[in-house]
Scaffold this motif. Structure first.
Motif, PDB file in Angstrom:
ATOM      1  N   PHE A  21       0.834  -1.205   0.000  1.00 37.86           N
ATOM      2  CA  PHE A  21       0.000   0.000   0.000  1.00 37.86           C
ATOM      3  C   PHE A  21       0.870   1.256   0.000  1.00 37.86           C
ATOM      4  O   PHE A  21       0.602   2.210  -0.747  1.00 37.86           O
ATOM      5  CB  PHE A  21      -0.921  -0.006   1.221  1.00 37.86           C
ATOM      6  N   SER A  22       1.918   1.276   0.817  1.00 32.96           N
ATOM      7  CA  SER A  22       2.829   2.419   0.839  1.00 32.96           C
ATOM      8  C   SER A  22       3.498   2.605  -0.513  1.00 32.96           C
ATOM      9  O   SER A  22       3.673   3.743  -0.994  1.00 32.96           O
ATOM     10  CB  SER A  22       3.885   2.235   1.933  1.00 32.96           C
ATOM     11  N   GLY A  50       5.163   9.843  -8.025  1.00 34.85           N
ATOM     12  CA  GLY A  50       5.361   9.534  -9.439  1.00 34.85           C
ATOM     13  C   GLY A  50       4.790  10.614 -10.335  1.00 34.85           C
ATOM     14  O   GLY A  50       5.385  10.982 -11.359  1.00 34.85           O
ATOM     15  N   THR A  51       3.629  11.159  -9.943  1.00 31.66           N
ATOM     16  CA  THR A  51       3.037  12.256 -10.698  1.00 31.66           C
ATOM     17  C   THR A  51       3.929  13.494 -10.647  1.00 31.66           C
ATOM     18  O   THR A  51       4.148  14.165 -11.664  1.00 31.66           O
ATOM     19  CB  THR A  51       1.641  12.585 -10.149  1.00 31.66           C
ATOM     20  N   ALA A  80       5.298  16.060   1.111  1.00 34.57           N
ATOM     21  CA  ALA A  80       4.401  15.119   1.778  1.00 34.57           C
ATOM     22  C   ALA A  80       4.298  13.806   1.001  1.00 34.57           C
ATOM     23  O   ALA A  80       4.163  12.728   1.596  1.00 34.57           O
ATOM     24  CB  ALA A  80       3.015  15.739   1.946  1.00 34.57           C
ATOM     25  N   ASN A  81       4.373  13.875  -0.317  1.00 27.35           N
ATOM     26  CA  ASN A  81       4.304  12.659  -1.131  1.00 27.35           C
ATOM     27  C   ASN A  81       5.450  11.702  -0.820  1.00 27.35           C
ATOM     28  O   ASN A  81       5.297  10.475  -0.860  1.00 27.35           O
ATOM     29  CB  ASN A  81       4.319  13.013  -2.618  1.00 27.35           C
ATOM     30  N   GLU A  82       6.613  12.260  -0.496  1.00 27.58           N
ATOM     31  CA  GLU A  82       7.765  11.414  -0.209  1.00 27.58           C
ATOM     32  C   GLU A  82       7.665  10.729   1.153  1.00 27.58           C
ATOM     33  O   GLU A  82       8.484   9.866   1.481  1.00 27.58           O
ATOM     34  CB  GLU A  82       9.055  12.241  -0.306  1.00 27.58           C
ATOM     35  N   THR A  83       6.659  11.116   1.959  1.00 21.02           N
ATOM     36  CA  THR A  83       6.419  10.419   3.228  1.00 21.02           C
ATOM     37  C   THR A  83       6.207   8.927   2.995  1.00 21.02           C
ATOM     38  O   THR A  83       6.645   8.090   3.795  1.00 21.02           O
ATOM     39  CB  THR A  83       5.190  11.019   3.936  1.00 21.02           C
ATOM     40  N   LEU A 124       7.532   7.068   0.724  1.00 19.23           N
ATOM     41  CA  LEU A 124       8.812   6.407   0.491  1.00 19.23           C
ATOM     42  C   LEU A 124       9.513   6.126   1.813  1.00 19.23           C
ATOM     43  O   LEU A 124      10.114   5.060   2.000  1.00 19.23           O
ATOM     44  CB  LEU A 124       9.689   7.277  -0.411  1.00 19.23           C
ATOM     45  N   VAL A 125       9.420   7.069   2.749  1.00 19.95           N
ATOM     46  CA  VAL A 125       9.999   6.872   4.078  1.00 19.95           C
ATOM     47  C   VAL A 125       9.301   5.720   4.801  1.00 19.95           C
ATOM     48  O   VAL A 125       9.946   4.862   5.419  1.00 19.95           O
ATOM     49  CB  VAL A 125       9.910   8.171   4.903  1.00 19.95           C
ATOM     50  N   LEU A 126       7.974   5.692   4.731  1.00 20.40           N
ATOM     51  CA  LEU A 126       7.226   4.611   5.356  1.00 20.40           C
ATOM     52  C   LEU A 126       7.575   3.261   4.721  1.00 20.40           C
ATOM     53  O   LEU A 126       7.684   2.250   5.422  1.00 20.40           O
ATOM     54  CB  LEU A 126       5.721   4.871   5.231  1.00 20.40           C
ATOM     55  N   LEU A 127       7.762   3.255   3.410  1.00 26.96           N
ATOM     56  CA  LEU A 127       8.109   2.016   2.724  1.00 26.96           C
ATOM     57  C   LEU A 127       9.483   1.507   3.144  1.00 26.96           C
ATOM     58  O   LEU A 127       9.650   0.324   3.472  1.00 26.96           O
ATOM     59  CB  LEU A 127       8.065   2.235   1.212  1.00 26.96           C
ATOM     60  N   ALA A 128      10.464   2.403   3.154  1.00 28.50           N
ATOM     61  CA  ALA A 128      11.822   1.997   3.525  1.00 28.50           C
ATOM     62  C   ALA A 128      11.894   1.590   4.987  1.00 28.50           C
ATOM     63  O   ALA A 128      12.455   0.530   5.332  1.00 28.50           O
ATOM     64  CB  ALA A 128      12.796   3.138   3.233  1.00 28.50           C
TER      65      ALA A 128
END
Length: 315
Positions: A14-15, A24-25, A55-58, A60-64
């Motif tokens: 989901f992340s 991506g946009t 905020a969109n890059e949050t 990526l942080v959650l994923l990593a």
């Protein structure tokens, strides 16, 4: 334990999907600085991203962070295999942020330089993400380290880049409108054809997860949805508006990722890739999942509020 590991994997998926759709946009819009000329359209493109890109890059942080906590063996293996493209990815995201944030404050000469840094950094970030994904897919399917040059990760990088560009075209058609409408619509057709061709090449080079997904009803359903979305995209590119193009592109990208994830999940069920063996302890997974149940809704609420606050055309 298998159910808990599956839930952990679904949380990470989901992340990943949220990052691909949102940042991506942004990356697609950034890359389009190479195609869209003129200070006024570029200013509006940059302003459409400024309230939301960080905020969109949050996600990526959650994923990593989630991967490190929930599947430490996968995190360690991926990072040791991909330290160079991951470094390039992080560097490109920093450069993208610098170019975007300082653009309005820079002199005309520096702004011209930043308008070159922004699309190149965005392109490098998009390609690096696809390259990392392709390398991991090859690594897991072969169960051996990737040796030398392989065309598959390169095609994955180019495919994700073209997908982001298609998202970016839909975004600027929606948020910018008339000054770039015709050019963005024309570019959308080119990027759509490129994306379709690269997706077909990727599926032919590594057919195992797609073939595995096709054996189950859910995989067949997702495949049919993808075909319907492809036809819908053709109609939208001819007649539709930017927002509708963006929605269909997001749905198409999401469905393709879900189909690939389904193939890997059923490969895991057949013991080719074991989620349970790669997962952390039950206690760790429970703690992270409970935390995710709090953090993810809050992040979604914040995103929804920001998008509502900055809805409409950028002037």
């Amino acid at each position: 334990m298998e159910g808990l590991a599956s839930l952990s994997a679904a949380t990470l998926l989901f992340s990943l999907l949220m990052y691909l759709m949102l940042d991506g946009t942004d990356l697609g819009v950034g890359m389009l600085f190479l195609c869209i000329k003129g200070e006024e359209p570029r200013r509006r493109m940059a302003h459409s991203m400024l309230p939301i890109w960080d905020a969109n890059e949050t996600w990526l942080v959650l994923l990593a962070g989630g991967t490190l906590a929930l599947f430490p063996a996968v995190y360690a293996g991926a990072l040791s295999l991909l330290y160079i493209p991951v470094f390039l990815l992080l560097l490109s995201l920093i450069l993208r942020a610098m170019a975007l944030e300082y653009r309005d404050k820079a002199s005309k000469r520096v702004r011209a330089f930043l308008d070159l840094v922004l699309p190149l950094a965005s392109c490098l970030a998009a390609f690096s993400q696809g390259f990392c994904a392709g390398t991991l897919v090859s690594r897991f399917l072969s169960n051996d380290a990737v040796q030398g040059f392989s065309i598959f990760p390169v095609l994955c990088g180019l495919g994700l880049t073209s997908g982001y560009l298609l998202l970016g075209c839909g975004w600027i058609r929606w948020r910018i409108g008339q000054p770039v409408e015709k050019q963005a619509a024309r570019l959308s057709g080119y990027f759509f054809l490129l994306c379709c061709g690269l997706c077909i090449a990727v599926m032919l080079l590594e057919p195992l997860p797609w073939r595995q997904a096709w054996q189950y009803a859910a995989g067949k359903t997702l495949s049919v949805i993808i075909l319907l979305l492809l036809f819908a995209m053709i109609i939208v590119l001819k007649r539709g508006q930017g927002l509708l193009q963006l929605i269909v592109t997001l749905a198409l990208m999401t469905t393709i990722v879900l189909l690939l994830a389904a193939g890997f999940y059923w490969l895991s069920a057949n013991n080719l890739i074991s989620l349970t063996a790669a997962a952390s302890s039950k206690t760790t997974q429970l703690v992270i999942l409970v935390g995710s149940a709090v953090v993810i809704p809050l992040t979604l609420a914040y995103h929804s509020w920001v998008f509502w606050l900055f809805r409409g055309k950028v002037l």
